[in-house]
Design an enzyme around this catalytic site. Sequence first.
Site, short mmCIF file in Angstrom:
data_model
loop_
_atom_site.label_atom_id
_atom_site.label_comp_id
_atom_site.label_asym_id
_atom_site.label_seq_id
_atom_site.Cartn_x
_atom_site.Cartn_y
_atom_site.Cartn_z
N GLU A 155 0.82 -1.22 0.00
CA GLU A 155 0.00 0.00 0.00
C GLU A 155 0.85 1.27 0.00
OE1 GLU A 155 -2.71 -0.35 3.27
OE2 GLU A 155 -3.36 -2.37 2.70
N GLU A 273 -4.86 -8.72 0.62
CA GLU A 273 -5.69 -8.47 1.81
C GLU A 273 -7.10 -8.24 1.30
OE1 GLU A 273 -4.63 -5.28 4.38
OE2 GLU A 273 -2.54 -5.92 4.67
#
Length: 347
Positions: A155, A273
């Site tokens: 991220e 995720e």
Amino acid sequence: MRLAKLPKFLTALTAVFAGTTAVLAPTAAHAAPAAKACVTDNKLVPSCGVLWGGAAGGFTSTPRDQALKTWEKASGRTATLFHQYHKGDEAFPTKAEIAMTNDPANPRVLLQNWKIAYGSSWAKVAKGEQDKRIDAFAKRAKAYGKKFFLVLNHEPENDVIAKKGSGWEAKDFAAMYRHTIERLRKQGVTNVVNVMAYMGNEKWMSQSWWADLYPGDKYVDWIGLDSYVSVEKGYYHYGTFADLLDRKPKKGGLGFYDWAATLHKTKPIMVAEWGAYHRVGRTTDKSFVYNGVVSELKKRPAIKAIVHFDTKKDDQGDRDISIDSTRASLAAFKKLAADPIFKVKIG
């Protein structure tokens, strides 16, 4: 023809002329072919099916190996991928992580996230200022021996400082990524399969610098996505499993899955995720999200792995991403986990 076999031959012949149909049991030589086993290759890409993974106990003091085993017991399936998180000079794989992958009854593969620039910056890593850190990891990786996934700074969109000279520009991330992979290769590390993991948020996808994050196909083995959906109508990112895959830039353009599958056709996609959430204390059924997972995976053959992130309270403090917040939710998730699409053998 031997005389001993003549009665059987005449009986069969009589049945044919009498117009009857004889149903013969298949011999071993003519038995129906067995279903082809799904097995991973040298980049851990399954020949068929989808790798099943989990990360549990996030934002708690529970040891991650213990949390994953509890999650596996609740879901009814062992996680093929065991997702862990590290930063800076932390030594990994840890003893607990290695033990989890040495369990002969429950084979698992490590999925390690490493914020290599912790205490430094992407630009400094790219210039070689953390080569000692990289080399120390290289020795541990080679000593571990087994294949495992490595996500470099998952991220990154959230960490970008779009200011010239900040050391945290999108182009600095790409340079950091390339330098790290090149140095690991020069150190003779062959058991690391690297993953470029995005947030997949429409806010970031519409930024002018978003494309600058990608290091290049030469340096990326898998493309990853971290994405979640809400099960509360009207709440942020309400939707189904398909919605967390298809978010598009605010100004228009390809959704995440289509972007990855179209522009990087040779790269398998990992949902590194994922999960469904509701606000803490507002228990809402998550079944409709879980029930739609398999059908969406079958429509999207580039997805080769999904990793559920399980926690009762996230880093924002207000989201419950657990699979057992309601009985119906857990039942739906157990049904999902039992699907044969996730039956993949590590080659």
